[in-house]
Write a protein that holds these residues in place. Sequence first.
Motif, mmCIF file in Angstrom:
data_model
loop_
_atom_site.group_PDB
_atom_site.id
_atom_site.type_symbol
_atom_site.label_atom_id
_atom_site.label_comp_id
_atom_site.label_asym_id
_atom_site.label_seq_id
_atom_site.Cartn_x
_atom_site.Cartn_y
_atom_site.Cartn_z
ATOM 1 N N HIS A 217 0.859 -1.192 0.000
ATOM 2 C CA HIS A 217 0.000 0.000 0.000
ATOM 3 C C HIS A 217 0.887 1.232 0.000
ATOM 4 N N SER A 218 0.457 2.265 -0.729
ATOM 5 C CA SER A 218 1.202 3.523 -0.753
ATOM 6 C C SER A 218 0.261 4.705 -0.621
ATOM 7 N N THR A 219 0.673 5.689 0.175
ATOM 8 C CA THR A 219 -0.061 6.946 0.267
ATOM 9 C C THR A 219 0.562 7.992 -0.646
ATOM 10 N N ASP A 220 1.605 7.607 -1.366
ATOM 11 C CA ASP A 220 2.278 8.488 -2.325
ATOM 12 C C ASP A 220 2.799 7.633 -3.481
ATOM 13 N N PRO A 221 1.883 7.102 -4.313
ATOM 14 C CA PRO A 221 2.307 6.167 -5.357
ATOM 15 C C PRO A 221 3.202 6.768 -6.432
ATOM 16 N N ASN A 222 3.306 8.105 -6.498
ATOM 17 C CA ASN A 222 4.202 8.725 -7.474
ATOM 18 C C ASN A 222 5.661 8.663 -7.044
ATOM 19 N N ASN A 223 5.896 8.341 -5.757
ATOM 20 C CA ASN A 223 7.246 8.201 -5.223
ATOM 21 C C ASN A 223 7.495 6.705 -5.013
ATOM 22 N N SER A 224 8.323 6.099 -5.850
ATOM 23 C CA SER A 224 8.472 4.639 -5.867
ATOM 24 C C SER A 224 9.013 4.039 -4.573
ATOM 25 N N GLY A 225 9.548 4.838 -3.672
ATOM 26 C CA GLY A 225 10.122 4.294 -2.448
ATOM 27 C C GLY A 225 9.173 4.248 -1.265
ATOM 28 N N THR A 226 7.885 4.496 -1.481
ATOM 29 C CA THR A 226 6.979 4.638 -0.346
ATOM 30 C C THR A 226 5.964 3.502 -0.216
ATOM 31 N N TRP A 227 6.300 2.297 -0.641
ATOM 32 C CA TRP A 227 5.376 1.168 -0.530
ATOM 33 C C TRP A 227 5.534 0.505 0.837
ATOM 34 N N THR A 228 4.401 0.269 1.513
ATOM 35 C CA THR A 228 4.374 -0.402 2.806
ATOM 36 C C THR A 228 3.755 -1.783 2.627
ATOM 37 N N TRP A 229 4.458 -2.802 3.113
ATOM 38 C CA TRP A 229 3.971 -4.174 2.992
ATOM 39 C C TRP A 229 2.721 -4.358 3.830
ATOM 40 N N VAL A 230 1.693 -4.986 3.242
ATOM 41 C CA VAL A 230 0.444 -5.287 3.944
ATOM 42 C C VAL A 230 0.467 -6.733 4.417
ATOM 43 N N GLU A 231 0.615 -7.664 3.489
ATOM 44 C CA GLU A 231 0.751 -9.083 3.806
ATOM 45 C C GLU A 231 1.062 -9.854 2.535
ATOM 46 N N SER A 232 1.442 -11.104 2.708
ATOM 47 C CA SER A 232 1.670 -12.027 1.594
ATOM 48 C C SER A 232 0.713 -13.199 1.760
ATOM 49 N N ILE A 233 0.052 -13.572 0.654
ATOM 50 C CA ILE A 233 -0.952 -14.629 0.706
ATOM 51 C C ILE A 233 -0.618 -15.705 -0.319
ATOM 52 N N VAL A 234 -0.612 -16.964 0.135
ATOM 53 C CA VAL A 234 -0.444 -18.122 -0.750
ATOM 54 C C VAL A 234 -1.843 -18.617 -1.119
ATOM 55 N N SER B 64 -7.595 -9.111 1.390
ATOM 56 C CA SER B 64 -6.843 -8.501 2.472
ATOM 57 C C SER B 64 -7.517 -7.174 2.797
ATOM 58 N N THR B 65 -7.101 -6.528 3.878
ATOM 59 C CA THR B 65 -7.657 -5.219 4.220
ATOM 60 C C THR B 65 -6.548 -4.217 4.524
ATOM 61 N N ILE B 66 -6.881 -2.950 4.316
ATOM 62 C CA ILE B 66 -6.025 -1.826 4.698
ATOM 63 C C ILE B 66 -6.909 -0.778 5.357
ATOM 64 N N THR B 67 -6.301 0.160 6.037
ATOM 65 C CA THR B 67 -7.005 1.337 6.522
ATOM 66 C C THR B 67 -6.626 2.495 5.620
ATOM 67 N N ILE B 68 -7.630 3.191 5.099
ATOM 68 C CA ILE B 68 -7.382 4.333 4.220
ATOM 69 C C ILE B 68 -6.758 5.449 5.047
ATOM 70 N N ALA B 69 -5.571 5.884 4.640
ATOM 71 C CA ALA B 69 -4.819 6.894 5.391
ATOM 72 C C ALA B 69 -5.437 8.283 5.253
ATOM 73 N N HIS B 70 -5.246 9.107 6.288
ATOM 74 C CA HIS B 70 -5.690 10.498 6.267
ATOM 75 C C HIS B 70 -4.710 11.350 5.474
ATOM 76 N N GLY B 71 -5.217 12.365 4.786
ATOM 77 C CA GLY B 71 -4.378 13.373 4.150
ATOM 78 C C GLY B 71 -3.655 12.930 2.895
ATOM 79 N N ALA B 72 -4.075 11.848 2.289
ATOM 80 C CA ALA B 72 -3.438 11.368 1.056
ATOM 81 C C ALA B 72 -4.528 11.163 0.007
ATOM 82 N N PRO B 73 -4.738 12.147 -0.866
ATOM 83 C CA PRO B 73 -5.851 12.068 -1.814
ATOM 84 C C PRO B 73 -5.699 10.988 -2.889
ATOM 85 N N VAL B 74 -4.479 10.549 -3.141
ATOM 86 C CA VAL B 74 -4.246 9.447 -4.083
ATOM 87 C C VAL B 74 -3.495 8.351 -3.340
ATOM 88 N N GLN B 75 -4.087 7.162 -3.300
ATOM 89 C CA GLN B 75 -3.452 6.020 -2.657
ATOM 90 C C GLN B 75 -3.455 4.867 -3.650
#
Length: 119
Positions: free
Chosen positions: A50-67, A78-89
Motif C-alpha cells: 500500500h502507498s499513500t504516495d504512489p508517485n514516489n516509488s520508495g513509499t510502498w508499505t507491505w500489507v501481507e503475503s498470501i499463498v 486482504s484489508t487496509i485502513t485508508i490513510a488520512h491526508g493522502a488524496p491518491v493512494q
Amino acid sequence: VDESIEKIVVRSGGLEDEASDNLTEGQEATIEITVYAYGSGTSDTADIWHSTDPNNSGTWTWVESIVPPNGGLVTLKSTITIAHGAPVQAVRVNYRYQGDRSTCSGGDYDEVDVSSELL
C-alpha cells in the motif's frame, strides 16, 4: 496456464462488510485480488503493498503475503485502513512463483499490477 493477476478491486468496508459508495479516510477497505494460481497454488504468493504516495516509488508499505489455497482461478482478500491526508493512494500486488517478498521481484513467472484510487 502460468501464474497471472486477473483483477484487483479496492472497495470500501471490511472483509465481511457490504461495500458503501466511497472509500473514506480512516475507514477499512478490502482488497480483492483475482489470480490464476499454477498447479496446486502452493508455490505462488501474492505480496500486497500500500502507498499513500504512489508517485514516489520508495513509499510502498507491505500489507501481507498470501499463498493461494488451491490452483486455478482464486480470489485472495486482504484489508487496509485508508490513510488520512493522502488524496491518491495505491495498492500494488507482486504475484510471484517462489522467491522472496518484493514490490517487484522480476522472476520469469512473476507479475506486478497497481490499482490507484482517488479519494
